[in-house]
Motif scaffolding. Sequence first.
Motif, PDB file in Angstrom:
ATOM      1  N   ARG A   4      46.933 -13.672  28.015  1.00 12.62           N
ATOM      2  CA  ARG A   4      46.550 -12.352  28.458  1.00 12.62           C
ATOM      3  C   ARG A   4      45.255 -12.452  29.068  1.00 12.62           C
ATOM      4  O   ARG A   4      44.268 -12.685  28.248  1.00 12.62           O
ATOM      5  CB  ARG A   4      46.853 -10.991  27.306  1.00 12.62           C
ATOM      6  N   GLU A 173      55.449  -6.726  37.910  1.00 15.41           N
ATOM      7  CA  GLU A 173      54.512  -5.380  37.301  1.00 15.41           C
ATOM      8  C   GLU A 173      55.405  -4.452  36.359  1.00 15.41           C
ATOM      9  O   GLU A 173      56.537  -4.115  36.680  1.00 15.41           O
ATOM     10  CB  GLU A 173      53.992  -4.786  38.624  1.00 15.41           C
ATOM     11  N   GLY A 175      54.776  -1.696  32.625  1.00 14.68           N
ATOM     12  CA  GLY A 175      54.050  -0.703  32.239  1.00 14.68           C
ATOM     13  C   GLY A 175      52.705  -1.164  31.624  1.00 14.68           C
ATOM     14  O   GLY A 175      51.731  -0.494  31.656  1.00 14.68           O
ATOM     15  N   ASP A 176      52.620  -2.325  31.127  1.00 13.09           N
ATOM     16  CA  ASP A 176      51.459  -2.810  30.336  1.00 13.09           C
ATOM     17  C   ASP A 176      50.673  -4.143  30.990  1.00 13.09           C
ATOM     18  O   ASP A 176      49.906  -4.798  30.497  1.00 13.09           O
ATOM     19  CB  ASP A 176      51.744  -3.144  28.807  1.00 13.09           C
ATOM     20  N   GLY A 177      51.104  -4.303  32.197  1.00  4.91           N
ATOM     21  CA  GLY A 177      50.364  -5.344  32.933  1.00  4.91           C
ATOM     22  C   GLY A 177      51.365  -6.071  33.850  1.00  4.91           C
ATOM     23  O   GLY A 177      52.489  -5.608  34.277  1.00  4.91           O
ATOM     24  N   THR A 179      52.960  -9.570  34.941  1.00  2.00           N
ATOM     25  CA  THR A 179      53.522 -10.915  34.197  1.00  2.00           C
ATOM     26  C   THR A 179      53.588 -12.000  35.491  1.00  2.00           C
ATOM     27  O   THR A 179      54.428 -11.634  36.458  1.00  2.00           O
ATOM     28  CB  THR A 179      54.881 -10.841  33.419  1.00  2.00           C
ATOM     29  N   GLU A 194      45.912  -7.834  33.301  1.00  2.00           N
ATOM     30  CA  GLU A 194      45.908  -6.078  33.706  1.00  2.00           C
ATOM     31  C   GLU A 194      46.023  -5.742  35.288  1.00  2.00           C
ATOM     32  O   GLU A 194      46.638  -4.763  35.634  1.00  2.00           O
ATOM     33  CB  GLU A 194      44.594  -5.651  33.134  1.00  2.00           C
ATOM     34  N   ARG A 328      49.241  -2.228  39.913  1.00  2.00           N
ATOM     35  CA  ARG A 328      48.493  -3.098  39.528  1.00  2.00           C
ATOM     36  C   ARG A 328      47.985  -4.272  40.399  1.00  2.00           C
ATOM     37  O   ARG A 328      47.328  -5.069  39.809  1.00  2.00           O
ATOM     38  CB  ARG A 328      48.663  -3.571  38.046  1.00  2.00           C
TER      39      ARG A 328
END
Length: 368
Positions: A4, A173, A175-177, A179, A194, A328
């Motif tokens: 991450r 993309e 919800g938390d970043g 990939t 992020e 993002r």
Amino acid sequence: MTERIPYVVVGAGAMGLATTWQLARRGHRVVALERFERGHTRGASHGATRNFNNAYAAAHYLDLLTLARTEWDELSRVTGEPLLRLHGLVTHGDDAVVAGVHDALVARGERAEVLAAPDAARRWSGMRFTGDALFTPEAGVVRAAAALEALERGARRHAADVRFGHRVVALDEGGDGVTLTVEAGDERHDLVAETVVVTAGAWSRGILPPSFPLPRLTVTEESPAHFTPIAADPVWPSFNHLLPPERYPANVYGMPTPGEGVKVGFHLVGPVVDPDARSFRPVPAQAAQLRGYVAEWFPGLDPDSAEPISCTYTSTDSQDFILDRRGRIVVGAGFSGHGFKFTPAVGAVLADLATDDTARAAAPFRLL
């Protein structure tokens, strides 16, 4: 275990390295992923020189150019590497454009001088002129290869992680970043960022999600060439030659490149290509046109000495850059043909967009 990372830059050519440098020097943890090896020749960032051309009339480009000059100077101070060679730029071929650019530059306090054709020919004996010539002394060339090295050194000095031979094969993309699926050698792994900045040039469309509102990007293979000066002593500026479309395929740009000759090329005339299936050879008819142009307009160059160069342009329909963000994902694209001079300023704008979701680039650079 999935890695991450706060910021990932996809594509470590000029714009990607500039963005990485700008993020890292602001204290952010950033990883840059480049599909190819360091110094590769498959894209648009390789080669010794690029024009540092300030002959613009549009405010958004002049604003970006002002920032670029400041940032080039800062990068030079940080790395100890002189990156600009300001021997001046001559723009000629369309008296109305020459006058308009002159007025726009003078209004901003820039130095600019208009010379009549005989005076220009006396000053630059290797060139021929038939109309007014605009000389801007605070222009010249960017030492492109040295700039890439300086950007990488500057980024690494601030703890950026630049990884060559790492190809992004999927980007999703959530919800938390974001990939990213990455291939490196025979292995595949995932990163979660992020925020992602995509500066992948000709490969941008293939990396971005299908739903991303990227406008059309056209990839062409361009073939300027270096020509050998006939005499050892003529003074060579960088140059723009605005040409009548009924006689020539496009306008011409060029610059002196020590050790290689004088670079001359038609702007945006090459065939549309797949960036992974290029010939790396000039189109014979276009090479002949370039030879004929040099024979007509450059008494100081040997027209039979051409050493072709192969590079790609990745262009929007308007030839304006794309500098914008959705969710993002931040995108910088469409620079080829006139982007390199703006490199560290583009990096600053993309870093702003990545770190502040309220930031906006100038309106002509935004996505619809």
